[in-house]
Design a protein around this motif. Structure first.
Motif, short mmCIF file in Angstrom:
data_model
loop_
_atom_site.label_atom_id
_atom_site.label_comp_id
_atom_site.label_asym_id
_atom_site.label_seq_id
_atom_site.Cartn_x
_atom_site.Cartn_y
_atom_site.Cartn_z
N UNK A 125 44.94 54.34 53.59
CA UNK A 125 46.11 55.21 53.42
C UNK A 125 46.85 54.99 52.11
N UNK A 126 46.78 53.80 51.51
CA UNK A 126 47.52 53.56 50.27
C UNK A 126 46.98 52.32 49.56
N UNK A 127 47.27 52.26 48.26
CA UNK A 127 47.00 51.07 47.45
C UNK A 127 48.34 50.50 46.99
N UNK A 128 48.30 49.48 46.15
CA UNK A 128 49.50 48.74 45.77
C UNK A 128 50.52 49.53 44.97
N UNK A 129 50.07 50.55 44.26
CA UNK A 129 50.96 51.33 43.39
C UNK A 129 50.80 52.81 43.70
N UNK A 130 51.92 53.54 43.84
CA UNK A 130 51.81 54.98 44.08
C UNK A 130 51.00 55.66 42.98
N UNK A 131 50.16 56.60 43.39
CA UNK A 131 49.34 57.34 42.43
C UNK A 131 47.93 56.82 42.30
N UNK A 132 47.68 55.56 42.68
CA UNK A 132 46.33 55.03 42.62
C UNK A 132 45.50 55.65 43.74
N UNK A 133 44.24 55.99 43.43
CA UNK A 133 43.39 56.63 44.43
C UNK A 133 42.12 55.86 44.75
N UNK A 134 41.79 54.84 43.94
CA UNK A 134 40.58 54.06 44.19
C UNK A 134 40.75 52.64 43.66
N UNK A 135 40.10 51.70 44.35
CA UNK A 135 40.03 50.31 43.89
C UNK A 135 38.59 49.86 44.05
N UNK A 136 38.07 49.18 43.03
CA UNK A 136 36.67 48.76 43.00
C UNK A 136 36.61 47.24 42.86
N UNK A 137 35.95 46.61 43.81
CA UNK A 137 35.77 45.16 43.82
C UNK A 137 34.28 44.87 43.74
N UNK A 138 33.89 43.89 42.91
CA UNK A 138 32.46 43.61 42.73
C UNK A 138 32.15 42.12 42.73
N UNK A 139 30.91 41.82 43.02
CA UNK A 139 30.35 40.48 42.86
C UNK A 139 29.10 40.64 41.99
N UNK A 140 29.01 39.80 40.96
CA UNK A 140 27.83 39.82 40.08
C UNK A 140 27.17 38.44 40.11
N UNK A 141 25.86 38.44 40.00
CA UNK A 141 25.11 37.19 39.97
C UNK A 141 24.29 37.19 38.68
N UNK A 142 24.45 36.12 37.90
CA UNK A 142 23.76 35.98 36.63
C UNK A 142 22.36 35.43 36.86
N UNK A 143 21.48 35.73 35.94
CA UNK A 143 20.13 35.17 35.98
C UNK A 143 20.21 33.67 35.78
N UNK A 144 19.26 32.96 36.38
CA UNK A 144 19.21 31.49 36.21
C UNK A 144 18.80 31.15 34.80
#
Length: 144
Positions: A125-144
């Motif tokens: 229904x909402x994010x931290x700030x009015x007007x925001x419509x999307x939030x993207x969270x990621x996990x990346x794994x580096x090569x050994x």
């Protein structure tokens, strides 16, 4: 013992200094990226649906780049999409959809071109700030 490295790209210092969270934390070969939204370096919400999606991905890219990674290293993506529709009656069948999902996927495909991550999307229904419509969270794994 695991090595913990705080990742703060240029222009995101205020997140750490004022709001006390890290845009990214790298532990060994894994990078955890905090949810990135469509705000510019001045913390202003970008106007327009597609420009806000692009800015959110560009903010993810800044964290990846600062850590020495790319979108090809991302193994998991979680997105939160504002639907603007709170639940009416708990337990009642509701048919809400995520607005602009097709457009979001088109923008996403500009950034993820070959190594696709797992992806979980939520309608909220909402994010931290009015007007925001999307939030993207990621996990990346580096090569050994």
């Amino acid at each position: 013992m695991s090595k913990r490295e705080v990742i703060i790209p240029k222009g995101m210092e205020v997140l750490y200094e004022k709001y006390h969270y890290c845009p990214g934390i790298k532990i060994n070969n894994t990078l955890y990226i905090s949810g990135q939204v469509g705000r510019d370096e001045n913390m202003q919400v970008v106007q327009g649906v597609e420009p806000q999606f692009i800015q959110a991905f560009e903010n993810v890219k800044k964290v990846l780049t600062a850590a020495g990674a790319t979108f090809d290293d991302v193994v998991e993506m979680v997105t939160y999409h504002v639907t603007g529709q709170p639940p009416v009656n708990p337990g009642e069948q509701q048919n809400f959809t995520i607005p602009h999902l097709q457009l979001f996927m088109q923008v996403k495909d500009r950034y993820f071109t070959k190594n696709f991550p797992t992806w979980t999307g939520f309608g909220i229904t909402a994010l931290s700030t009015p007007g925001l419509i999307v939030e993207i969270k990621c996990v990346a794994v580096f090569s050994d």
